[in-house]
Design a protein around this motif. Structure first.
Motif, PDB file in Angstrom:
ATOM      1  N   ALA A 473       0.798  -1.006  -0.048  1.00  8.68           N
ATOM      2  CA  ALA A 473      -0.095  -0.011   0.097  1.00  8.68           C
ATOM      3  C   ALA A 473       0.926   1.184  -0.031  1.00  8.68           C
ATOM      4  O   ALA A 473       0.582   2.396  -0.761  1.00  8.68           O
ATOM      5  CB  ALA A 473      -0.955   0.261   1.326  1.00  8.68           C
ATOM      6  N   HIS A 474       2.045   1.286   0.694  1.00 12.64           N
ATOM      7  CA  HIS A 474       2.779   2.279   0.742  1.00 12.64           C
ATOM      8  C   HIS A 474       3.399   2.566  -0.719  1.00 12.64           C
ATOM      9  O   HIS A 474       3.572   3.631  -1.162  1.00 12.64           O
ATOM     10  CB  HIS A 474       3.964   2.011   1.740  1.00 12.64           C
ATOM     11  CG  HIS A 474       3.596   2.171   3.024  1.00 12.64           C
ATOM     12  ND1 HIS A 474       4.372   1.516   4.249  1.00 12.64           N
ATOM     13  CD2 HIS A 474       2.507   2.691   3.674  1.00 12.64           C
ATOM     14  CE1 HIS A 474       3.759   1.842   5.527  1.00 12.64           C
ATOM     15  NE2 HIS A 474       2.458   2.453   5.288  1.00 12.64           N
ATOM     16  N   ILE A 475       3.808   1.314  -1.283  1.00 14.80           N
ATOM     17  CA  ILE A 475       4.442   1.540  -2.418  1.00 14.80           C
ATOM     18  C   ILE A 475       3.544   2.142  -3.355  1.00 14.80           C
ATOM     19  O   ILE A 475       3.785   3.245  -4.298  1.00 14.80           O
ATOM     20  CB  ILE A 475       5.020  -0.058  -3.093  1.00 14.80           C
ATOM     21  CG1 ILE A 475       6.019  -0.338  -2.335  1.00 14.80           C
ATOM     22  CG2 ILE A 475       5.244   0.094  -4.454  1.00 14.80           C
ATOM     23  CD1 ILE A 475       6.436  -1.603  -2.554  1.00 14.80           C
ATOM     24  N   GLU A 476       2.226   1.806  -3.437  1.00 16.59           N
ATOM     25  CA  GLU A 476       1.290   2.098  -4.410  1.00 16.59           C
ATOM     26  C   GLU A 476       1.062   3.601  -4.227  1.00 16.59           C
ATOM     27  O   GLU A 476       0.850   4.375  -5.148  1.00 16.59           O
ATOM     28  CB  GLU A 476       0.028   1.235  -4.508  1.00 16.59           C
ATOM     29  CG  GLU A 476       0.523  -0.124  -4.663  1.00 16.59           C
ATOM     30  CD  GLU A 476      -0.543  -1.297  -4.290  1.00 16.59           C
ATOM     31  OE1 GLU A 476      -1.443  -0.952  -3.961  1.00 16.59           O
ATOM     32  OE2 GLU A 476      -0.164  -2.334  -4.781  1.00 16.59           O
ATOM     33  N   TYR A 477       0.908   4.095  -3.062  1.00 15.23           N
ATOM     34  CA  TYR A 477       0.523   5.511  -2.747  1.00 15.23           C
ATOM     35  C   TYR A 477       1.594   6.564  -3.007  1.00 15.23           C
ATOM     36  O   TYR A 477       1.137   7.458  -3.654  1.00 15.23           O
ATOM     37  CB  TYR A 477       0.423   5.746  -1.363  1.00 15.23           C
ATOM     38  CG  TYR A 477       0.016   6.871  -0.834  1.00 15.23           C
ATOM     39  CD1 TYR A 477      -1.481   7.500  -0.794  1.00 15.23           C
ATOM     40  CD2 TYR A 477       0.791   8.034  -0.129  1.00 15.23           C
ATOM     41  CE1 TYR A 477      -1.889   8.581  -0.531  1.00 15.23           C
ATOM     42  CE2 TYR A 477       0.276   9.272  -0.171  1.00 15.23           C
ATOM     43  CZ  TYR A 477      -1.043   9.612  -0.088  1.00 15.23           C
ATOM     44  OH  TYR A 477      -1.622  10.857   0.655  1.00 15.23           O
TER      45      TYR A 477
END
Length: 531
Positions: A473-477
């Motif tokens: 989720a961090h990567i995608e944000y």
């Protein structure tokens, strides 16, 4: 090849199961199809017109001649289309003009190069032609974006699966279009890396640069130096459990990427950013004393012992094992922020290490500080400077480019996906400034570095450092919505680069990401559709 045949067999087995799935009811009236040019990256040439093609229950996917790799791409396409459409979409080697045709070679592939494709859509079907399988795969990604975003939901949907009529002729501006994932500051499992690979492939990224070692963790198993992984990989930023890839894990990542036409570029950063290695083996330190493992985020404090012969035994072993595991042509040797290494030692180290890479059949890539030493013939420098980078340093890189050193461009205040969007961004860093979505897109690689010949630019790369990132989720944000813009700069002709039209195409990707479960940043400068 055996693995690829297995993958195709599994896809065919899945097809058999899908053949009995209930076909969802289709809408009574077709919506307007997505215009051919409204995709990312922007195609090189678009000619719209003619009847659209509607994918339906009788559609087949044709692979004339039955080429193994082309059949694999067809299986991949079928796997994309079947869940949401509910159609069987059998794959056949029989030729024909109806349905979806994936055609290797022939007149339709003329002049398209290694990665280009031609997509032609009309009332009877869609044909994707290419000279090489990579081109077919990229054409499939374009076809994917021409279909409704609900395609990505992976369950049967009520939608019109219509492809607008016309022709796209497309090939990349640059041969190197990369994304870097830092798995050293925080470790990301094989499955998380695969998830990112799938997202990269959708935008025609063709290189995955894995940052496998740093002060906080060593992430690849080495038989000759086992403690690098078992001890040096045992933690991460903040003191978490860390982790590392076995050789089997690494091969799984490489194979998965290769099936999506991405080449893995592994990086072992040296002579700095080496605390995990120094902590694992005292003999790599000049004083013979191993430092403790490090879980902070400072840089520039570690260095291999340049005068020691043992250092080069270590380098030789690591490069030898990594080269044997890596089918791609390049190994990245890092070389940035070596503040604890004197300039003379840095030059001496690079003079000794670059031939080791060549000895094991690989080409050198290094961060642009390599240009302050003696770049070997064929070595590539990756530029990560930004607005605050001094003129002398920029000219050093440009001079190396004029002398034959090719460049990959990753300006930190444009292409670093870990930079905060603005002061309120909860993740990321801001040492290179805030990088909003427009700034990330609004630059031209061909003219960015003054004094560097345009022909010296191999392409672009979007690095994602993980000091503050620990989940998918961090990567995608942080990657979305900026990653597609870097991909477009690498693929599309400069003449297509225009923020005002790009932001509209970008906004149209939002519903697709929603359907895929990608939690992206809704940049205020992009006219996103209302949810």
């Amino acid at each position: 090849m055996r693995r690829r045949r297995l993958l195709f067999s599994l896809l065919l087995a899945a097809a058999a199961g899908m053949g009995t799935a209930a076909v969802p009811p289709q809408p009574a009236a077709d919506r307007d199809a997505t215009p051919l040019g409204q995709v990312i990256p922007a195609p090189a040439s678009v000619h719209s017109g003619g009847d659209p093609y509607t994918i339906g229950g009788r559609t087949v996917i044709r692979v004339p001649g039955g080429s193994g790799e082309a059949r694999q791409v067809a299986g991949y396409l079928a796997g994309l289309l079947r869940p949401a459409t509910g159609f069987a979409l059998p794959v056949t080697a029989k030729d024909g003009r109806d349905g979806i045709v994936l055609r290797l070679g022939g007149r339709g592939a003329k002049g398209l190069g290694e990665e280009g494709y031609r997509l032609t859509s009309g009332g009877r079907g869609v044909t994707i032609s290419a000279a090489r399988p990579a081109g077919l795969f990229h054409g499939v990604q374009t076809l994917r974006q021409l279909l409704p975003a609900s395609l990505e939901t992976r369950s049967a949907q009520r939608a019109s699966w219509q492809v607008a009529g016309g022709t796209i002729a497309d090939s990349p501006r640059y041969g190197y279009r990369g994304a870097m994932l830092d798995v050293s500051r925080h470790f990301f499992t094989v499955e998380k890396v695969k998830r990112y690979i799938d997202q990269l492939a959708m935008y025609k990224i063709n290189k995955l640069h894995l940052h496998l070692s740093d002060d906080q963790g060593w992430r690849i198993a080495m038989k000759s130096w086992p403690k690098l992984a078992t001890y040096g990989g045992s933690t991460q930023v903040g003191g978490g459990p860390g982790g590392y890839y076995t050789k089997e894990d690494y091969r799984e990542i490489i194979d998965y990427a290769a099936d999506r036409y991405l080449t893995v570029v592994p990086e072992i950063d040296m002579p700095g950013h080496t605390n995990a290695a120094l902590a694992s083996y005292a003999e790599l330190n000049c004083n013979g004393v191993a430092p403790p493992l490090y879980t902070g985020t400072q840089v520039g404090f570690s260095s291999l012992c340049v005068p020691k012969d043992r250092t080069y035994d270590f380098v030789d072993d690591v490069i030898r094992e990594l080269a044997a595991m890596t089918p791609g042509p390049s190994i990245h040797i890092g070389g940035d922020e070596a503040h604890s290494t004197s300039h003379a030692d840095y030059v001496a180290f690079m003079d000794k290490v670059q031939p080791v890479v060549a000895k094991y059949g690989k080409k050198v890539i290094g961060w642009h500080q390599l240009t302050g030493a003696h770049p070997a013939k064929g070595a590539v420098a990756q530029y990560w400077g930004y607005d605050a980078t001094g003129a002398a340093e920029r000219e050093q890189v440009a001079a190396a480019a004029r002398n034959g050193t090719p460049l990959i461009l990753s300006p930190a205040d444009r292409a670093y996906l870990d930079m905060k969007y603005d002061k309120n961004t909860p993740l990321g860093l801001s040492w290179a400034g805030y990088v909003d979505t427009k700034r990330s897109y609004d630059w031209d690689p061909g003219s960015y570095l003054q004094g560097a010949p345009p022909e010296s630019i191999l392409g672009v790369e979007a690095p994602l450092w993980s000091e503050t990132l620990s989940t998918s989720a961090h990567i995608e944000y942080m990657a979305f919505p900026r990653l597609p813009g870097i991909a477009e700069l690498g693929w599309s002709p400069a003449s297509t680069h225009d923020w005002e039209t790009y932001k509209v195409r970008l906004a149209a990707q939002g519903p697709r990401w929603d359907a895929m479960g990608i939690g992206y940043y809704r940049a205020p400068e992009v006219p996103w559709p209302a949810k």
